[in-house]
Design a protein around this motif. Structure first.
Motif, mmCIF file in Angstrom:
data_model
loop_
_atom_site.group_PDB
_atom_site.id
_atom_site.type_symbol
_atom_site.label_atom_id
_atom_site.label_comp_id
_atom_site.label_asym_id
_atom_site.label_seq_id
_atom_site.Cartn_x
_atom_site.Cartn_y
_atom_site.Cartn_z
ATOM 1 N N LYS A 165 -3.066 1.971 5.132
ATOM 2 C CA LYS A 165 -4.458 2.227 5.438
ATOM 3 C C LYS A 165 -4.471 3.302 6.528
ATOM 4 C CE LYS A 165 -5.113 -1.237 9.091
ATOM 5 N NZ LYS A 165 -5.938 -2.363 9.551
ATOM 6 N N ASN A 198 -7.753 -2.534 -2.102
ATOM 7 C CA ASN A 198 -9.109 -2.607 -1.538
ATOM 8 C C ASN A 198 -10.044 -1.549 -2.104
ATOM 9 O OD1 ASN A 198 -8.658 -4.814 0.058
ATOM 10 N ND2 ASN A 198 -8.509 -3.710 1.983
ATOM 11 N N ASN A 201 -13.809 -1.779 -1.752
ATOM 12 C CA ASN A 201 -14.433 -1.665 -0.435
ATOM 13 C C ASN A 201 -14.810 -0.211 -0.177
ATOM 14 O OD1 ASN A 201 -13.744 -4.322 -0.290
ATOM 15 N ND2 ASN A 201 -12.261 -4.095 1.358
ATOM 16 N N SER A 205 -10.926 -0.014 6.096
ATOM 17 C CA SER A 205 -10.522 -1.398 6.334
ATOM 18 C C SER A 205 -10.697 -1.823 7.778
ATOM 19 C CB SER A 205 -9.056 -1.579 5.913
ATOM 20 O OG SER A 205 -8.931 -1.402 4.516
ATOM 21 N N LYS A 331 -6.579 -12.919 5.007
ATOM 22 C CA LYS A 331 -7.481 -12.990 3.868
ATOM 23 C C LYS A 331 -6.946 -14.016 2.879
ATOM 24 C CE LYS A 331 -5.342 -9.422 0.962
ATOM 25 N NZ LYS A 331 -5.556 -8.180 0.199
ATOM 26 N N VAL A 364 -8.318 -7.899 9.693
ATOM 27 C CA VAL A 364 -8.594 -6.662 8.962
ATOM 28 C C VAL A 364 -7.472 -6.465 7.959
ATOM 29 C CG1 VAL A 364 -9.984 -5.457 10.676
ATOM 30 C CG2 VAL A 364 -7.492 -5.286 10.766
ATOM 31 N N SER A 365 -7.827 -5.919 6.836
ATOM 32 C CA SER A 365 -6.844 -5.702 5.776
ATOM 33 C C SER A 365 -5.932 -4.533 6.118
ATOM 34 C CB SER A 365 -7.568 -5.433 4.457
ATOM 35 O OG SER A 365 -6.646 -5.097 3.439
ATOM 36 N N HIS A 367 -4.936 -2.481 3.719
ATOM 37 C CA HIS A 367 -4.997 -1.635 2.526
ATOM 38 C C HIS A 367 -6.236 -0.741 2.573
ATOM 39 C CE1 HIS A 367 -1.760 -4.002 0.661
ATOM 40 N NE2 HIS A 367 -2.340 -5.028 1.247
ATOM 41 N N GLY A 369 -9.678 1.312 1.865
ATOM 42 C CA GLY A 369 -10.947 1.337 1.157
ATOM 43 C C GLY A 369 -11.198 2.721 0.575
#
Length: 553
Positions: A165, A198, A201, A205, A331, A364-365, A367, A369
């Motif tokens: 990310k 993601n 999204n 992220s 998640k 927070v991811s 990966h 968005g």
């Protein structure tokens, strides 16, 4: 694959059409390079199985031409299968320092460290494998040293992103090197093979720094112990929780062997320098509960992880009380909902508060968005976009998103698809064997192995074990022995008696020829007992039924 080896091929055997279990192969001129070799977690469809991994039957056939296994980072869905599958292809392994240390500890546990060659490549390092010129490009993710791999070949360059990310404020490692990414784009990129997790999204992220600020404010308000569960490999989150412990005047206690192992490896590589002293579990049990922050494994409700052992009161030193708070700093991975909600229910029964990413910004991811994907495309400017690392809906969505931005050449892979990237238009030219292997204890078996299929049938329908003692003519010499497993039965043994009656009726009308044939007689008794159980219970499906015979002259 083809008589013309001067083709640039991409072949995923895991991770395309699913989350996890990543295994990718690249080929040029009959030379092969493997990127990543990961696991995924089994669900209730595979009872008794913890881990699944790609079937590498195809790799068995090309292992003499396999130049190396290149690992992008140390998450289990990228390296978890290496120690289990490497003995089948035994090629050299290449990894950056943190990933190499994690991998060496796994091979040490398996007793294989002396047999494997693990080449440690520095961050940003380049190395050659045959006609492949490979460069590690450090990105940002939720673990130290997440790498893309820039792969130069005589037919073009492939930029394989790995997990990534764009984190403007990473807490472990450096920020994304946009300068190098632009340079790679300027040099020309044939194809980007890109993370799709993601893609739905629209917004980025987010940064780990935001999570740190929120967790500090959240923990400050809590009066009891705080138990925070996250992925053991999320070293950035451990760094965050160390800062939270400092700011809230709590002692930090790490629970779970994999958590402790990853933190030790990170420290050896120069990360986590600001982490406060770590208190031992036994010592933590003797200080006021409002002074402790536990960080543990088990965020997906895994049965053997630290959190589940604690909520089931199976941990020697740690327990949960009404004033405590359990934070799921992660998640929910699709497929793990049932096990996670089971953990929620056990925690709720104890009266503790539960906080997940749905309640507060505690995760927070790692990966990208859509905004981040767009930025990566602009840096790399590929001719072809190949989505990977996602279920089919994710892969299709990224292809559509890329096309909406003007990247008209996209190709959506599936595990087993052989994709020709060059020369000529990108296309699927073949499909090879692919599948899943299940780790059953210490054995690797296919996930549709008869043992697993029978176990699943028993889980849903129970089992009957029947033994008959007869003479050579088929007359009973002792009462029929009937054992029912996983089948409801009343105190008067109504089920057993009913099945026994039906077996006797079947034997009474069986011909002498059938009574003297072991195989025929077993089938008569099996079918009769199964049908009787279905009739007695009212279930549409009957139990797994096994019959044995003993003949006495």
């Amino acid at each position: 694959m083809t008589n013309d080896y001067k083709q640039l091929l991409y072949l995923p055997l895991g991770g395309s059409g699913e989350i996890g279990m990543n295994l990718n192969l690249y080929s040029y001129d009959n030379q092969w390079v493997m990127l990543d070799c990961g696991i995924s977690f089994a669900d209730d469809y595979l009872p008794g199985i913890d881990l699944i991994m790609p079937d590498v039957e195809f790799v068995d056939g090309i292992k003499d031409d396999l130049l190396g296994l290149v690992l992008t980072h140390a998450h289990e869905d990228h390296i978890g299968a290496v120690v289990h599958l490497w003995p089948r292809f035994q090629c050299p392994i290449f990894a950056t320092p943190f990933t190499a240390k994690i991998l060496k500890s796994k091979f040490t546990e398996a007793g294989l460290l002396g047999e494997v060659t693990i080449n440690e490549i520095p961050l940003g390092g380049r190395f050659k494998l045959g006609d492949f010129d490979l460069e590690y490009v450090t990105l940002t993710h939720s673990i130290p040293e997440p790498n893309a791999v820039n792969i130069k070949t005589p037919l073009g360059t492939i930029f394989h992103t790995g997990d990534w990310k764009i984190d403007p404020d990473p807490l472990v490692g450096e920020a994304t090197n946009s300068k190098r990414l632009k340079e790679i784009g300027d040099e020309g990129v044939l194809a980007i093979v890109c993370d799709s997790t993601n893609v739905f999204n629209k917004k980025p992220s987010g940064s780990e720094l935001e999570v740190r600020k929120n967790l500090i404010e959240l923990v400050k308000e809590k009066k009891g112990a705080v138990l925070c569960t996250t992925f053991s490999s999320n070293v950035a989150r451990v760094a965050t929780l160390g800062a939270v412990a400092k700011e809230t005047d709590r002692h930090l206690c790490l629970v779970g062997r994999s958590m402790q192992r990853n933190v030790a490896a990170a420290k050896e590589c120069g990360y986590l320098k600001d982490l406060p002293p770590i208190m031992h579990e036994e010592d933590a049990a003797h200080i006021p509960r409002h002074k402790i922050l536990y960080v543990m494994t088990g965020c997906q409700g895994e049965a053997r992880a630290a959190l589940m052992r604690i909520v089931l009161d199976n941990h020697r030193h740690i327990h949960i009380t009404k004033k405590d708070t359990v934070v799921f700093s992660s998640k929910v991975i699709p497929g793990n909902e049932r096990s996670i909600y089971r953990a929620y229910n056990f925690i709720a029964e104890k009266g503790a508060e539960i906080i997940s990413e749905k309640d507060a910004k505690v995760h927070v991811s790692g990966h990208p968005g859509q905004d981040e994907l767009k930025q990566m495309y602009e840096w790399i400017r590929p001719e072809i976009v190949v989505p990977t690392h996602g279920e089919n809906v994710h892969l299709l969505k990224q292809a559509q998103f890329a096309e909406s931005l003007g990247y008209k050449k996209t190709i959506v892979p599936k595990n087993g698809f052989v994709i020709k990237l060059a020369p000529g238009p990108a296309s699927v030219i073949n499909e090879v064997h692919h599948g899943r292997l299940a780790l059953d204890g210490g054995l690797l078996v296919e996930n549709d192995d008869i043992g697993i299929v029978e176990r699943r049938r028993i889980m849903h329908n129970g089992a009957l074990i029947i033994h008959l003692t007869l003479n050579d003519d088929g007359f009973l010499l002792a009462p029929v022995e009937i054992t029912a497993l996983g089948i409801p039965n009343d105190a008067d043994k109504g089920l057993i008696n009913f099945i026994d009656d039906k077996i006797h009726e079947a034997l009474d009308i069986a011909s002498r020829k059938h009574l003297q044939d072991d195989d025929v007689l077993k089938e008569i008794v099996r079918a009769t007992a199964r049908k009787a159980s279905k009739r007695f219970s009212g279930k549409e499906t009957g139990p797994v039924t096994k019959v044995t015979l003993s003949r006495i002259n």
